[in-house]
Design a protein around this motif. Structure first.
Motif, PDB file in Angstrom:
ATOM      1  N   ILE A  14     -16.853  17.685   0.013  1.00 54.24           N
ATOM      2  CA  ILE A  14     -17.878  17.661   1.058  1.00 54.24           C
ATOM      3  C   ILE A  14     -19.244  17.359   0.454  1.00 54.24           C
ATOM      4  O   ILE A  14     -20.002  16.539   0.980  1.00 54.24           O
ATOM      5  CB  ILE A  14     -17.892  18.990   1.844  1.00 54.24           C
ATOM      6  N   ALA A  15     -19.551  17.994  -0.673  1.00 55.75           N
ATOM      7  CA  ALA A  15     -20.832  17.756  -1.340  1.00 55.75           C
ATOM      8  C   ALA A  15     -20.956  16.301  -1.772  1.00 55.75           C
ATOM      9  O   ALA A  15     -22.004  15.668  -1.574  1.00 55.75           O
ATOM     10  CB  ALA A  15     -20.990  18.683  -2.533  1.00 55.75           C
ATOM     11  N   ALA A  16     -19.897  15.754  -2.360  1.00 52.70           N
ATOM     12  CA  ALA A  16     -19.928  14.356  -2.791  1.00 52.70           C
ATOM     13  C   ALA A  16     -20.079  13.420  -1.599  1.00 52.70           C
ATOM     14  O   ALA A  16     -20.827  12.438  -1.666  1.00 52.70           O
ATOM     15  CB  ALA A  16     -18.665  14.028  -3.572  1.00 52.70           C
ATOM     16  N   LEU A  20     -23.216  10.918  -1.124  1.00 53.64           N
ATOM     17  CA  LEU A  20     -22.997   9.478  -0.978  1.00 53.64           C
ATOM     18  C   LEU A  20     -23.518   8.957   0.355  1.00 53.64           C
ATOM     19  O   LEU A  20     -24.062   7.851   0.424  1.00 53.64           O
ATOM     20  CB  LEU A  20     -21.518   9.153  -1.148  1.00 53.64           C
ATOM     21  N   LEU A  21     -23.371   9.727   1.410  1.00 48.91           N
ATOM     22  CA  LEU A  21     -23.870   9.308   2.721  1.00 48.91           C
ATOM     23  C   LEU A  21     -25.393   9.200   2.717  1.00 48.91           C
ATOM     24  O   LEU A  21     -25.955   8.197   3.179  1.00 48.91           O
ATOM     25  CB  LEU A  21     -23.411  10.300   3.796  1.00 48.91           C
ATOM     26  N   VAL A  22     -26.060  10.204   2.185  1.00 49.34           N
ATOM     27  CA  VAL A  22     -27.526  10.200   2.149  1.00 49.34           C
ATOM     28  C   VAL A  22     -28.046   9.077   1.258  1.00 49.34           C
ATOM     29  O   VAL A  22     -28.970   8.341   1.640  1.00 49.34           O
ATOM     30  CB  VAL A  22     -28.066  11.580   1.699  1.00 49.34           C
ATOM     31  N   THR A  23     -27.470   8.920   0.073  1.00 53.74           N
ATOM     32  CA  THR A  23     -27.931   7.853  -0.808  1.00 53.74           C
ATOM     33  C   THR A  23     -27.564   6.476  -0.244  1.00 53.74           C
ATOM     34  O   THR A  23     -28.332   5.528  -0.403  1.00 53.74           O
ATOM     35  CB  THR A  23     -27.368   8.008  -2.238  1.00 53.74           C
ATOM     36  N   PHE A  60     -26.387  13.534  -9.332  1.00 53.19           N
ATOM     37  CA  PHE A  60     -25.039  13.789  -9.825  1.00 53.19           C
ATOM     38  C   PHE A  60     -25.062  14.509 -11.169  1.00 53.19           C
ATOM     39  O   PHE A  60     -24.210  15.352 -11.444  1.00 53.19           O
ATOM     40  CB  PHE A  60     -24.237  12.489  -9.927  1.00 53.19           C
ATOM     41  N   TRP A  61     -26.045  14.217 -12.009  1.00 50.00           N
ATOM     42  CA  TRP A  61     -26.157  14.910 -13.297  1.00 50.00           C
ATOM     43  C   TRP A  61     -26.460  16.392 -13.068  1.00 50.00           C
ATOM     44  O   TRP A  61     -25.844  17.261 -13.695  1.00 50.00           O
ATOM     45  CB  TRP A  61     -27.253  14.264 -14.139  1.00 50.00           C
ATOM     46  N   LEU A  62     -27.384  16.688 -12.150  1.00 48.56           N
ATOM     47  CA  LEU A  62     -27.710  18.083 -11.853  1.00 48.56           C
ATOM     48  C   LEU A  62     -26.525  18.817 -11.236  1.00 48.56           C
ATOM     49  O   LEU A  62     -26.271  19.981 -11.553  1.00 48.56           O
ATOM     50  CB  LEU A  62     -28.912  18.160 -10.909  1.00 48.56           C
TER      51      LEU A  62
END
Length: 71
Positions: A14-16, A20-23, A60-62
Motif C-alpha cells: 500500500i505504501a509503495a 508511486l501514485l503521488v510521484t 524510497f531511501w528514507l
C-alpha cells in the motif's frame, strides 16, 4: 505465512502504491510546471525538476532506512 507477515507485506504494498501514485501524478504535471517556471527562469525550472527527481529517490531511501530500523 503468519498474520504479522501478511500485514507487513500488505502495508508495504500500500505504501509503495501510494508513493508511486503521488510521484506519477507529480511527474505528469512536471512538464507544465517546468514550462511555466522556465518563463521566469530556466535555472529555476531545472532546479525544480532536479529536486522532484531527487525527492523520488530520497523517499524510497528514507522508507528503506525506516524499514531496516524496524527489523
Amino acid at each position: 505465512m503468519s498474520d504479522h507477515d501478511q500485514k507487513g507485506s500488505r502495508s508495504a504494498a500500500i505504501a509503495a502504491a501510494v508513493i508511486l501514485l503521488v510521484t506519477g501524478l507529480a511527474f505528469f504535471v512536471l512538464p507544465d510546471v517546468m514550462i511555466a517556471l522556465g518563463n521566469i527562469s530556466p535555472w529555476l525550472a531545472a532546479a525544480v525538476g532536479a529536486a522532484l527527481v531527487l525527492a523520488f529517490f530520497l523517499l524510497f531511501w528514507l522508507r528503506a532506512r525506516y524499514q531496516r530500523g524496524r527489523e
